[in-house]
Write a protein that holds these residues in place. Sequence first.
Motif, PDB file in Angstrom:
ATOM      1  N   ARG A   1     -17.564 -34.983 -13.109  1.00  0.00           N
ATOM      2  CA  ARG A   1     -16.520 -35.860 -12.655  1.00  0.00           C
ATOM      3  C   ARG A   1     -15.212 -35.570 -13.201  1.00  0.00           C
ATOM      4  O   ARG A   1     -15.091 -35.825 -14.283  1.00  0.00           O
ATOM      5  CB  ARG A   1     -16.775 -37.489 -12.622  1.00  0.00           C
ATOM      6  N   LEU A   2     -14.185 -35.114 -12.521  1.00  0.00           N
ATOM      7  CA  LEU A   2     -12.804 -34.881 -12.874  1.00  0.00           C
ATOM      8  C   LEU A   2     -12.152 -35.977 -12.398  1.00  0.00           C
ATOM      9  O   LEU A   2     -11.933 -36.269 -11.148  1.00  0.00           O
ATOM     10  CB  LEU A   2     -12.407 -33.847 -12.541  1.00  0.00           C
ATOM     11  N   VAL A   3     -11.151 -36.590 -13.310  1.00  0.00           N
ATOM     12  CA  VAL A   3      -9.989 -37.742 -12.791  1.00  0.00           C
ATOM     13  C   VAL A   3      -8.712 -37.266 -13.220  1.00  0.00           C
ATOM     14  O   VAL A   3      -8.658 -37.122 -14.556  1.00  0.00           O
ATOM     15  CB  VAL A   3     -10.526 -39.105 -13.086  1.00  0.00           C
ATOM     16  N   TYR A   4      -7.867 -37.110 -12.263  1.00  0.00           N
ATOM     17  CA  TYR A   4      -6.561 -36.644 -12.288  1.00  0.00           C
ATOM     18  C   TYR A   4      -5.672 -38.038 -12.093  1.00  0.00           C
ATOM     19  O   TYR A   4      -5.968 -38.572 -11.048  1.00  0.00           O
ATOM     20  CB  TYR A   4      -5.981 -35.581 -11.568  1.00  0.00           C
ATOM     21  N   ARG A   5      -4.776 -38.377 -12.884  1.00  0.00           N
ATOM     22  CA  ARG A   5      -3.667 -39.610 -12.626  1.00  0.00           C
ATOM     23  C   ARG A   5      -2.369 -38.883 -11.956  1.00  0.00           C
ATOM     24  O   ARG A   5      -1.879 -37.826 -12.270  1.00  0.00           O
ATOM     25  CB  ARG A   5      -3.332 -39.976 -14.100  1.00  0.00           C
ATOM     26  N   CYS A   6      -2.363 -39.477 -10.763  1.00  0.00           N
ATOM     27  CA  CYS A   6      -1.181 -38.997  -9.839  1.00  0.00           C
ATOM     28  C   CYS A   6       0.280 -39.572 -10.389  1.00  0.00           C
ATOM     29  O   CYS A   6       0.206 -40.720 -10.682  1.00  0.00           O
ATOM     30  CB  CYS A   6      -1.225 -39.187  -8.650  1.00  0.00           C
ATOM     31  N   GLN A   7       1.152 -38.778 -10.330  1.00  0.00           N
ATOM     32  CA  GLN A   7       2.464 -39.478 -10.598  1.00  0.00           C
ATOM     33  C   GLN A   7       3.466 -38.526  -9.959  1.00  0.00           C
ATOM     34  O   GLN A   7       3.314 -37.095  -9.684  1.00  0.00           O
ATOM     35  CB  GLN A   7       2.474 -39.579 -11.882  1.00  0.00           C
ATOM     36  N   PRO A   8       4.694 -38.911  -9.592  1.00  0.00           N
ATOM     37  CA  PRO A   8       5.829 -38.192  -9.064  1.00  0.00           C
ATOM     38  C   PRO A   8       6.003 -37.155 -10.094  1.00  0.00           C
ATOM     39  O   PRO A   8       6.007 -37.216 -11.517  1.00  0.00           O
ATOM     40  CB  PRO A   8       6.797 -39.061  -8.897  1.00  0.00           C
ATOM     41  N   ALA A   9       6.571 -35.998  -9.552  1.00  0.00           N
ATOM     42  CA  ALA A   9       6.896 -34.719 -10.332  1.00  0.00           C
ATOM     43  C   ALA A   9       8.303 -35.256 -10.977  1.00  0.00           C
ATOM     44  O   ALA A   9       9.099 -35.915 -10.152  1.00  0.00           O
ATOM     45  CB  ALA A   9       7.136 -33.395  -9.425  1.00  0.00           C
ATOM     46  N   SER A  10       8.444 -34.691 -12.054  1.00  0.00           N
ATOM     47  CA  SER A  10       9.693 -35.099 -12.630  1.00  0.00           C
ATOM     48  C   SER A  10      11.067 -34.664 -12.138  1.00  0.00           C
ATOM     49  O   SER A  10      10.983 -33.670 -11.359  1.00  0.00           O
ATOM     50  CB  SER A  10       9.930 -34.496 -14.212  1.00  0.00           C
ATOM     51  N   GLY A  11      11.943 -35.686 -11.871  1.00  0.00           N
ATOM     52  CA  GLY A  11      13.058 -35.392 -10.716  1.00  0.00           C
ATOM     53  C   GLY A  11      12.707 -35.845  -9.320  1.00  0.00           C
ATOM     54  O   GLY A  11      13.711 -35.570  -8.560  1.00  0.00           O
ATOM     55  N   ALA A  12      11.449 -35.729  -8.940  1.00  0.00           N
ATOM     56  CA  ALA A  12      11.290 -36.199  -7.514  1.00  0.00           C
ATOM     57  C   ALA A  12      11.647 -37.621  -7.209  1.00  0.00           C
ATOM     58  O   ALA A  12      11.274 -38.295  -7.986  1.00  0.00           O
ATOM     59  CB  ALA A  12       9.823 -35.843  -7.287  1.00  0.00           C
ATOM     60  N   ALA A  13      12.140 -37.901  -5.917  1.00  0.00           N
ATOM     61  CA  ALA A  13      12.306 -39.038  -5.456  1.00  0.00           C
ATOM     62  C   ALA A  13      11.151 -39.715  -4.960  1.00  0.00           C
ATOM     63  O   ALA A  13      10.366 -38.982  -4.227  1.00  0.00           O
ATOM     64  CB  ALA A  13      13.354 -38.947  -4.350  1.00  0.00           C
TER      65      ALA A  13
END
Length: 94
Positions: free
Chosen positions: A75-87
Amino acid sequence: MPNDEATVTVASIDSAGRDYRVDRYLLDAETMTKARETRAAITLKSCTANPDELAGLAAQQDAIRSALPATPNERLVYRCQPASGAAVKPAAAP
């Protein structure tokens, strides 16, 4: 599920859209055959908003999941977040 490997990968995003999870199952030949047969029956190969087609796809995916063991081998879990500078666009009101 690759045709030359005995693995099934199930990817999902939580309802809040914060975590992307990848569960990988290593299966025996019999279970893999069942999963491939179920996958072969999936005829929906494009995006759709048709409720009947979506319900059929969900039923077929549930059939594949029901053949899988209770816990994945990986099981792999990735935390989603906006790309830096992305609105970040707020979700549209229903």
